[in-house]
Motif scaffolding. Structure first.
Motif, PDB file in Angstrom:
ATOM      1  N   VAL A 184     -17.774 -22.766  17.767  1.00 13.61           N
ATOM      2  CA  VAL A 184     -17.123 -22.166  19.006  1.00 13.61           C
ATOM      3  C   VAL A 184     -17.500 -23.153  20.149  1.00 13.61           C
ATOM      4  CG1 VAL A 184     -17.142 -19.976  18.511  1.00 13.61           C
ATOM      5  CG2 VAL A 184     -19.202 -20.833  19.272  1.00 13.61           C
ATOM      6  N   GLU A 185     -16.754 -23.100  21.028  1.00 16.00           N
ATOM      7  CA  GLU A 185     -16.868 -24.007  22.122  1.00 16.00           C
ATOM      8  C   GLU A 185     -18.036 -23.477  22.986  1.00 16.00           C
ATOM      9  OE1 GLU A 185     -13.925 -24.121  25.392  1.00 16.00           O
ATOM     10  OE2 GLU A 185     -12.610 -24.281  23.385  1.00 16.00           O
ATOM     11  N   GLU A 186     -18.895 -24.229  23.577  1.00 17.70           N
ATOM     12  CA  GLU A 186     -20.167 -23.533  24.102  1.00 17.70           C
ATOM     13  C   GLU A 186     -19.967 -22.527  25.131  1.00 17.70           C
ATOM     14  OE1 GLU A 186     -23.738 -25.399  23.932  1.00 17.70           O
ATOM     15  OE2 GLU A 186     -24.437 -24.811  26.007  1.00 17.70           O
ATOM     16  N   ASP A 187     -20.662 -21.544  25.153  1.00 17.51           N
ATOM     17  CA  ASP A 187     -20.499 -20.419  26.052  1.00 17.51           C
ATOM     18  C   ASP A 187     -21.733 -20.246  26.735  1.00 17.51           C
ATOM     19  OD1 ASP A 187     -20.453 -18.270  27.687  1.00 17.51           O
ATOM     20  OD2 ASP A 187     -19.536 -16.756  25.997  1.00 17.51           O
ATOM     21  N   SER A 188     -22.001 -20.891  28.206  1.00 14.71           N
ATOM     22  CA  SER A 188     -23.324 -21.049  28.781  1.00 14.71           C
ATOM     23  C   SER A 188     -23.597 -19.898  29.129  1.00 14.71           C
ATOM     24  CB  SER A 188     -22.927 -21.842  29.808  1.00 14.71           C
ATOM     25  OG  SER A 188     -22.008 -21.333  30.683  1.00 14.71           O
ATOM     26  N   LYS A 189     -23.129 -18.461  29.014  1.00 16.12           N
ATOM     27  CA  LYS A 189     -23.438 -17.422  29.564  1.00 16.12           C
ATOM     28  C   LYS A 189     -24.192 -16.483  28.481  1.00 16.12           C
ATOM     29  CE  LYS A 189     -19.293 -15.770  30.732  1.00 16.12           C
ATOM     30  NZ  LYS A 189     -18.597 -17.037  30.624  1.00 16.12           N
ATOM     31  N   LYS A 190     -24.346 -17.250  27.097  1.00 16.32           N
ATOM     32  CA  LYS A 190     -25.045 -16.681  26.006  1.00 16.32           C
ATOM     33  C   LYS A 190     -26.302 -17.172  26.052  1.00 16.32           C
ATOM     34  CE  LYS A 190     -21.158 -15.964  22.802  1.00 16.32           C
ATOM     35  NZ  LYS A 190     -20.683 -16.315  21.535  1.00 16.32           N
ATOM     36  N   LYS A 191     -27.330 -16.422  25.672  1.00 16.00           N
ATOM     37  CA  LYS A 191     -28.599 -16.787  25.430  1.00 16.00           C
ATOM     38  C   LYS A 191     -28.579 -17.616  24.024  1.00 16.00           C
ATOM     39  CE  LYS A 191     -31.123 -12.676  26.514  1.00 16.00           C
ATOM     40  NZ  LYS A 191     -32.083 -11.600  26.208  1.00 16.00           N
ATOM     41  N   ASN A 192     -27.791 -17.043  23.088  1.00 19.49           N
ATOM     42  CA  ASN A 192     -27.822 -18.022  22.093  1.00 19.49           C
ATOM     43  C   ASN A 192     -26.590 -18.259  21.719  1.00 19.49           C
ATOM     44  OD1 ASN A 192     -30.561 -19.117  20.971  1.00 19.49           O
ATOM     45  ND2 ASN A 192     -30.816 -16.634  21.079  1.00 19.49           N
ATOM     46  N   GLN A 193     -25.980 -19.183  21.060  1.00 18.06           N
ATOM     47  CA  GLN A 193     -24.543 -19.212  20.478  1.00 18.06           C
ATOM     48  C   GLN A 193     -24.080 -18.363  19.500  1.00 18.06           C
ATOM     49  OE1 GLN A 193     -22.156 -20.977  22.574  1.00 18.06           O
ATOM     50  NE2 GLN A 193     -24.041 -21.142  23.838  1.00 18.06           N
ATOM     51  N   TYR A 194     -25.064 -17.836  18.569  1.00 23.40           N
ATOM     52  CA  TYR A 194     -24.721 -16.939  17.701  1.00 23.40           C
ATOM     53  C   TYR A 194     -24.714 -15.515  18.162  1.00 23.40           C
ATOM     54  CZ  TYR A 194     -29.836 -16.518  16.239  1.00 23.40           C
ATOM     55  OH  TYR A 194     -31.165 -16.608  16.160  1.00 23.40           O
ATOM     56  N   ASP A 195     -25.098 -15.182  19.542  1.00 21.18           N
ATOM     57  CA  ASP A 195     -24.797 -13.720  20.026  1.00 21.18           C
ATOM     58  C   ASP A 195     -23.264 -13.779  20.140  1.00 21.18           C
ATOM     59  OD1 ASP A 195     -27.609 -13.833  20.529  1.00 21.18           O
ATOM     60  OD2 ASP A 195     -27.516 -14.394  22.410  1.00 21.18           O
ATOM     61  N   PHE A 196     -22.875 -12.465  20.052  1.00 22.18           N
ATOM     62  CA  PHE A 196     -21.383 -12.192  19.834  1.00 22.18           C
ATOM     63  C   PHE A 196     -21.187 -11.256  21.090  1.00 22.18           C
ATOM     64  CE2 PHE A 196     -23.359  -9.426  16.677  1.00 22.18           C
ATOM     65  CZ  PHE A 196     -22.606  -8.427  16.701  1.00 22.18           C
ATOM     66  N   ALA A 197     -19.766 -10.947  21.400  1.00 20.47           N
ATOM     67  CA  ALA A 197     -19.434 -10.222  22.523  1.00 20.47           C
ATOM     68  C   ALA A 197     -19.086  -8.880  22.262  1.00 20.47           C
ATOM     69  CB  ALA A 197     -18.233 -10.916  23.069  1.00 20.47           C
ATOM     70  N   LEU A 198     -19.753  -7.827  22.930  1.00 18.02           N
ATOM     71  CA  LEU A 198     -19.263  -6.466  22.844  1.00 18.02           C
ATOM     72  C   LEU A 198     -18.387  -5.954  23.831  1.00 18.02           C
ATOM     73  CD1 LEU A 198     -22.860  -5.086  22.471  1.00 18.02           C
ATOM     74  CD2 LEU A 198     -21.467  -5.688  20.726  1.00 18.02           C
TER      75      LEU A 198
END
Ligand code: AMP
Ligand code: ZN
Length: 475
Positions: A184-198
């Motif tokens: 995935v494109e980096e999402d700077s809001k995530k603590k870790n890139q493998y976190d996923f959105a709820l």
């Protein structure tokens, strides 16, 4: 005999025992509703419908829930890209819900055409926003999610301290981390890139489907709906959760993680996944454009029954190549089956039952094959061999007593979703015309008798003169 099902969690065929005796609670992931059903999509629905029919035949009471995804499934199957429903609606100049209404109607028409019975509950994601918001609050409260700029993310690092993750996909955390970083494109809001959105913030994004929430005006992550609707209709822990092979990661592990995080339970005990229908070596899929819809195939003249027979002619965990020869074969098999049933109906059924042993063997073998992880391919093969035996018995003596041949064929094919019941009025009309033809023949009025046969043939009823008399099969 016990039913064994291949559980993706353990990679083993396990004896199926429901949590509550005699009752099965079953959830299968349904359609993202933006386009017509293709024959690949149709496979899971036909297979899970067969599983439900089989469980009921074995005496279980089943509650089957299959959802409809009408929001939240993004084009990258993760938390980036456009909402699939919105994207298509925009292309067509429609409101997303206009498209959804239209597609739902078409979806039910298509699934009904291939004899998929409507599930007991067919919940829609957009009807469960309150429940989803409450569920996210619970996950945050339990310490497994965090909010950033109106988005809420599932916190994998916090979660793995208490629960397993990635076991279903047989991937360790390092691997998942690497994959997430490369995928995935980096999402700077995530603590870790493998976190996923709820939850995703829709403000300033042009996203049309959005709802108020404690975090932002936004919309739910795709994985959330199945955790929430599964729990609502089947409880914290239920028996079977099924879906396509692509759900082995990320959809199902993420669903399961959300369930552990909210309820402490891993949701389902048996996780089933179907293999894909391939097109020239590649997965048939809407996004690749290499697909044929159920509607196209029906328009080409294949019957819904033949499409269903084609879908159950392979085992659900085997890769199957799409081919029109496959449909043609199914049409031929159906015709043979119907012709056999007609021969049985017309036969005198005199003397001793010549198929007693064969019928008993068929019942036993059919059940053994279906018990073996729902091996519909072999079960169907047993049925086709039995049809040969019935025909051989009638070839020998057209009045042979074939016992319960007709009932057993109807009963077992029905489990596979192949409907053999005829329209009563239609068959009486055809039978009446055949009687007229017979009397014309007796009067040596061959012009009339040929006319009746030809006209019936033109409108789709093939007539054949056999030792048992004239029989007809819908072509
Ligand atoms: P989708 O419309 O892509 O959300 O897919 C709906 C369901 O059909 C999911 O369970 C998918 O895994 C499954 N599916 C999609 N394409 C295929 C295929 N070519 N063969 C078998 N199953 C498929
Ligand atoms: Zn799902």
């Amino acid at each position: 005999m016990p039913l064994k099902l291949f559980n993706t969690l353990t990679r083993e065929k396990e004896e199926f025992e429901p949590k509550e005796e005699g009752k099965v609670k079953f959830y299968s992931c349904g359609q993202t509703i933006y386009d017509d059903l293709h024959i690949g999509n149709a496979r899971p629905y036909a297979v899970w419908d067969t599983l439900r029919r089989y469980l009921e035949w074995k005496g279980f009471t089943v509650r089957h829930v299959q959802n409809i995804t009408d929001v939240g499934h993004l084009t990258d199957d993760g938390d980036q890209g456009e909402d699939k429903v919105e994207k298509r609606a925009k292309e067509l100049g429609l409101e997303p819900m206009e498209l959804v209404e239209d597609q739902i109607e078409r979806y039910f028409e298509d699934t009904q055409a291939i004899n998929v019975e409507r599930q007991d509950i067919v919940p829609r994601a957009t009807g469960h926003l309150n429940e989803m918001i409450n569920y996210i609050e619970k996950i945050i409260e339990n310490g497994y999610a965090y909010e950033r700029e109106g988005n809420v993310y599932f916190d994998i690092d916090a979660f793995v301290k208490d629960y397993p993750y990635g076991e279903m996909a047989k991937k360790d955390l390092e691997q998942l981390k690497k994959e997430a970083e490369s995928r995935v494109e980096e999402d700077s809001k995530k603590k870790n890139q493998y976190d996923f959105a709820l939850w995703l913030n829709a403000e300033g994004t042009g996203h049309l489907m959005k709802w108020e929430s404690p975090w932002s005006t936004g919309y739910p992550g795709w994985h959330l709906e199945c955790s929430v609707m599964g729990q609502k209709y089947l409880g914290d822990e239920f028996d079977i959760h099924a879906g396509g092979k692509d759900h082995i990661f990320p959809h199902h592990p993420n669903e399961r993680a959300q369930c552990f995080a909210a309820t402490g339970e891993g949701q389902a005990r048996y996780w089933l996944h179907n293999e894909f229908i391939q097109w020239e070596g590649e997965k048939m899929s809407k996004s690749k454009g290499n697909f044929v819809t159920v509607r196209d195939l029906l328009d080409e003249g294949y019957s819904g029954n033949a499409l269903r027979l084609y879908l159950v002619s392979s085992h659900y965990r085997s890769e199957t190549n799409f081919s029109r020869e496959g449909f043609e074969k199914a049409e031929k098999e159906l015709k043979k089956l119907k012709r056999t049933l007609k021969r049985v109906e017309k036969s005198g059924q005199e003397g001793e039952n010549v198929l007693e042993e064969e019928t008993e063997k068929l019942r036993k073998r059919f059940e053994e094959e279906m018990d073996d992880d729902l091996n519909t391919a072999n079960a169907k093969q047993e049925l086709m061999e039995y049809i040969n035996s019935v025909n051989a018995a009638l070839d020998q003596n057209s009045d042979a007593n074939t016992g319960e041949a007709k009932q057993v064929l109807e009963e077992l094919f029905e489990i596979l979703g192949v409907e053999l019941r005829e329209d009563k009025e239609e068959s009486e009309l055809v039978e009446t015309l055949l009687e007229l033809r017979e009397s014309a023949r007796e009067n040596e009025d061959y012009e009339t008798s040929d006319f009746i046969r030809d006209r019936l043939g033109e409108i789709g009823f093939e007539i054949e003169d056999t030792d048992e008399g004239a029989i007809w099969v819908e072509s």
